[in-house]
Design an enzyme around this catalytic site. Structure first.
Site, PDB file in Angstrom:
ATOM      1  N   ASP A 259      -7.870  -4.158  -0.742  1.00 19.97           N
ATOM      2  CA  ASP A 259      -8.374  -4.411  -2.093  1.00 19.97           C
ATOM      3  C   ASP A 259      -8.334  -5.899  -2.440  1.00 19.97           C
ATOM      4  OD1 ASP A 259      -8.818  -1.647  -2.835  1.00 19.97           O
ATOM      5  OD2 ASP A 259      -6.648  -1.445  -2.872  1.00 19.97           O
TER       6      ASP A 259
ATOM      7  N   HIS B 108       0.848  -1.198   0.000  1.00 20.04           N
ATOM      8  CA  HIS B 108       0.000   0.000   0.000  1.00 20.04           C
ATOM      9  C   HIS B 108       0.878   1.242   0.000  1.00 20.04           C
ATOM     10  CE1 HIS B 108      -3.044   2.949   1.299  1.00 20.04           C
ATOM     11  NE2 HIS B 108      -3.911   2.092   0.817  1.00 20.04           N
TER      12      HIS B 108
END
Length: 428
Positions: free
Chosen positions: A363, A305
């Site tokens: 995600d 991330h």
């Protein structure tokens, strides 16, 4: 007050000091607001990696420690113990609601879920093969044409009404975008269902037969919505704030945020996860794919991330929901899900990924859950937009209480031609 001393060209006589601002938590910030006016200097920061654009009391992130808090509350506590509407209330008003406040707020949102019937004709103007995000951008931005009674952004009451309408109508508009894309009739909201159940019902029900939403799916959807509700000054939130700084109406500003969210580097990442799983195709190809990732031949989507240099705290919550959903649905033979589980196992054990902190992120797990639920890949980013709407609205509302807020106008470092003499076309 602490200050930072800046020396220009190594000349102590050409030095000045800037104040350092101290937040509640997180890094201190050098206040450069007077840098150009007084000293004719800009700061240069592509991507705004070291630039604070505003003060905010809504969300705090410490990427190194894997911390995400809304109004001081840890995201795991909120996701495990709250409904999405409780978190919406918290983001909007600064405190978790008591029983009466929650009941009143839930009633208000529930009775704003219907959309103007004329919107059906807007949807019918799109080709059936349109991406649902393309439809959603247009539908949300068009709400300003239907709700003239809440466009005065200087009126706190009208801003509140717009906030409620956006949160309430996004599930309806999202479900309509999906139904239109597959040629099914629109399903109206059901006021007897809670927020998550109602959305899934509008998504999967048809006029032919009743649709009973499994509790595990509703719980998972509730958590997904909470985990995506706000995430500080990301690209789409910054877009909403920038659009809002021009005093555009709230529906146009949220439409701009949805457009920004659409990118695969932002809200479209969970859609890219499923595409990656499809490209791998079979568990037997995973070793080849992993080696390709290490050789920079393939991109590993859904891992790591931009902000979190540790485990994404949202992913830790969603992993449990992912397992619960797969068990509830009884999905055991899906190739994509088998690939996903093996990738997860490798990423959590292979030193290449562990040392680079490439852990599965939110995600990755949300994409798996959506896939298991039967939600089509092209709808994933719409669900992200639906969840993030409350964060956008809360940030939009916060702008109006900030006395330092000005219309956004970033500077640039010009590297083009200097002044040149003009020549007529015959002499060029």
């Amino acid at each position: 007050m602490s200050t930072a001393r800046i020396i220009i060209d190594g000349d102590e006589k050409n030095a000045f000091e800037l104040p350092i601002l101290t937040p509640t938590e997180g890094p201190r910030a050098i206040d450069v607001r007077q840098l150009y006016g007084k000293y004719k200097l800009f700061t240069h920061d592509p991507g705004f990696l070291s630039t604070s654009s505003c003060e905010s009391k809504i969300t705090f992130i410490d990427g190194d420690k894997g911390i995400l808090r809304h109004r001081g509350y840890d995201i795991q506590d909120l996701a495990e113990n709250c409904t999405y509407l409780e978190v919406c209330y918290l983001l909007l008003y600064g405190e978790l609601p008591d029983e009466k406040q929650l009941a009143d707020f839930t009633h208000t949102i529930t009775y704003h879920t219907m959309v103007h019937e004329q919107l059906q004709f807007l949807y019918r103007g799109f080709p059936r093969r349109s991406h649902p995000m393309a439809i959603l951008v247009g539908a949300v931005a068009s709400l300003s044409a239907f709700y003239h009674d809440s466009l005065d952004i200087s009126d706190p009451k009208q801003r509140d009404i717009s906030a409620h309408r956006l949160i309430a109508k996004m599930p309806t508009l999202t479900a309509m975008a999906y139904k239109y894309s597959v040629g099914q009739p629109f399903i109206y909201p059901n006021n007897e269902l809670d927020f998550s159940e109602n959305f899934l019902h509008m998504l999967f029900a048809t006029p032919c037969e009743p649709c009973k939403i499994k509790p595990a799916l509703a719980r998972a959807m509730n958590k997904i919505l909470i985990l995506h509700a706000d995430h500080e000054q990301n690209a789409s939130t910054s877009t909403v704030r920038l659009a809002s700084s021009s005093q555009a109406n709230p529906f146009a500003c949220i439409g701009a945020g949805i457009s920004s969210l659409w990118g695969p580097a932002h809200g479209g990442a969970n859609e890219e996860v499923i595409k990656m799983l499809e490209e791998i195709g079979d568990v037997s190809r995973i070793p080849e794919f992993i080696q390709g990732v290490k050789d920079k031949k393939y991109r590993l989507m859904g891992f790591g991330h931009r902000v979190y240099k540790n485990y994404d705290p949202r992913a830790a919550v969603l992993k449990g929901s992912c397992d619960e959903v797969l068990e509830e649905i009884g999905v055991k033979n899906s190739k994509k899900l088998a690939i996903a589980k093996e990738l997860e196992r490798i990423a959590l054990s292979d030193d290449y990924f562990v040392s680079r902190k490439l852990f599965p992120n939110v995600d990755f797990y949300s994409g798996i859950i959506y896939e298991a639920m039967g939600i089509p890949t092209e709808l994933f980013t719409c669900l992200f937009a639906m969840a993030r709407t409350v964060g956008w609205v809360a940030q939009w509302e916060e702008m109006f209480s900030d006395p330092d807020q000005k219309i956004g106008r970033p500077r640039q470092l010009y590297t083009g031609y200097p002044a040149r003499k003009f020549a007529p076309v015959a002499k060029r």
